[in-house]
Design an enzyme around this catalytic site. Sequence first.
Site, short mmCIF file in Angstrom:
data_model
loop_
_atom_site.label_atom_id
_atom_site.label_comp_id
_atom_site.label_asym_id
_atom_site.label_seq_id
_atom_site.Cartn_x
_atom_site.Cartn_y
_atom_site.Cartn_z
N HIS A 193 -3.47 4.28 4.88
CA HIS A 193 -4.37 3.17 5.15
C HIS A 193 -5.60 3.58 5.95
O HIS A 193 -5.53 4.48 6.78
CB HIS A 193 -3.65 2.09 5.97
CG HIS A 193 -2.34 1.66 5.40
ND1 HIS A 193 -1.26 1.38 6.19
CD2 HIS A 193 -1.94 1.45 4.13
CE1 HIS A 193 -0.24 1.02 5.43
NE2 HIS A 193 -0.63 1.07 4.17
N LYS A 205 -7.30 4.64 16.06
CA LYS A 205 -5.91 4.29 16.36
C LYS A 205 -5.35 5.31 17.35
O LYS A 205 -5.68 6.49 17.30
CB LYS A 205 -5.04 4.36 15.10
CG LYS A 205 -5.40 3.39 14.01
CD LYS A 205 -4.50 3.58 12.79
CE LYS A 205 -4.91 2.65 11.66
NZ LYS A 205 -4.06 2.87 10.47
N TYR A 209 0.85 0.90 17.90
CA TYR A 209 -0.52 1.25 17.54
C TYR A 209 -1.45 0.55 18.52
O TYR A 209 -1.37 -0.66 18.67
CB TYR A 209 -0.92 0.70 16.18
CG TYR A 209 -0.07 1.00 14.99
CD1 TYR A 209 -0.57 1.78 13.96
CD2 TYR A 209 1.19 0.45 14.84
CE1 TYR A 209 0.17 2.01 12.82
CE2 TYR A 209 1.95 0.69 13.72
CZ TYR A 209 1.43 1.47 12.71
OH TYR A 209 2.17 1.70 11.58
N ASP A 262 1.42 -0.35 -1.00
CA ASP A 262 1.29 1.09 -0.77
C ASP A 262 1.62 1.91 -2.02
O ASP A 262 1.07 2.99 -2.22
CB ASP A 262 2.16 1.54 0.40
CG ASP A 262 1.59 1.09 1.74
OD1 ASP A 262 0.44 0.63 1.79
OD2 ASP A 262 2.31 1.21 2.75
#
Length: 175
Positions: free
Chosen positions: A62, A72, A132, A168
């Site tokens: 992603h 991130k 995250y 995904d």
Amino acid sequence: MIFTETKIQGAFIVDLELQRDSRGFFARTFCIQEFEARGLKYTIAQCNLSFNYKKGTLRGMHYQIPPSQETKLVRCIQGAIYDVIIDLRPESPSYLSHIGVELNAENRLALYIPSGVAHGFQTLADETEVTYQMGDFYAPEYSSGYRYDDPVFNIEWPLPVSEISDKDKTWGLFN
């Protein structure tokens, strides 16, 4: 905090400096001054938690496109993951390179991922939790990705995929 640069330009493995005593230890997991000292402009817009039931679960690859690109800081707090990033920035000397790093509850490592870099992971244990810290808000209209098994990237995942979302599974290939 101990920052180790990876072969992906601007991506770092972040280790803790443990201050131990008879009670256990204390460690700083984030400090804006330490990020800025390395030229990393990092704000935290939101924090997320991913819980994964089964070993072999795969999430990724992603990223978000402009104007909503994300940085991130990813850490595994229970279980273990094989965390992978791919440099998608055409101007970067590490363009199209990828790395994989094991993050787990025992090593307490984190991976700092700059914007323009795709991210995904595979769980190496049942009941794995991942946190995250995101540098921008999730914006579904700018969300994108590539297939985890894209031959251009040739990522060697450590396990067969046991679980993966339909989204995904159906991302396009790079070419």
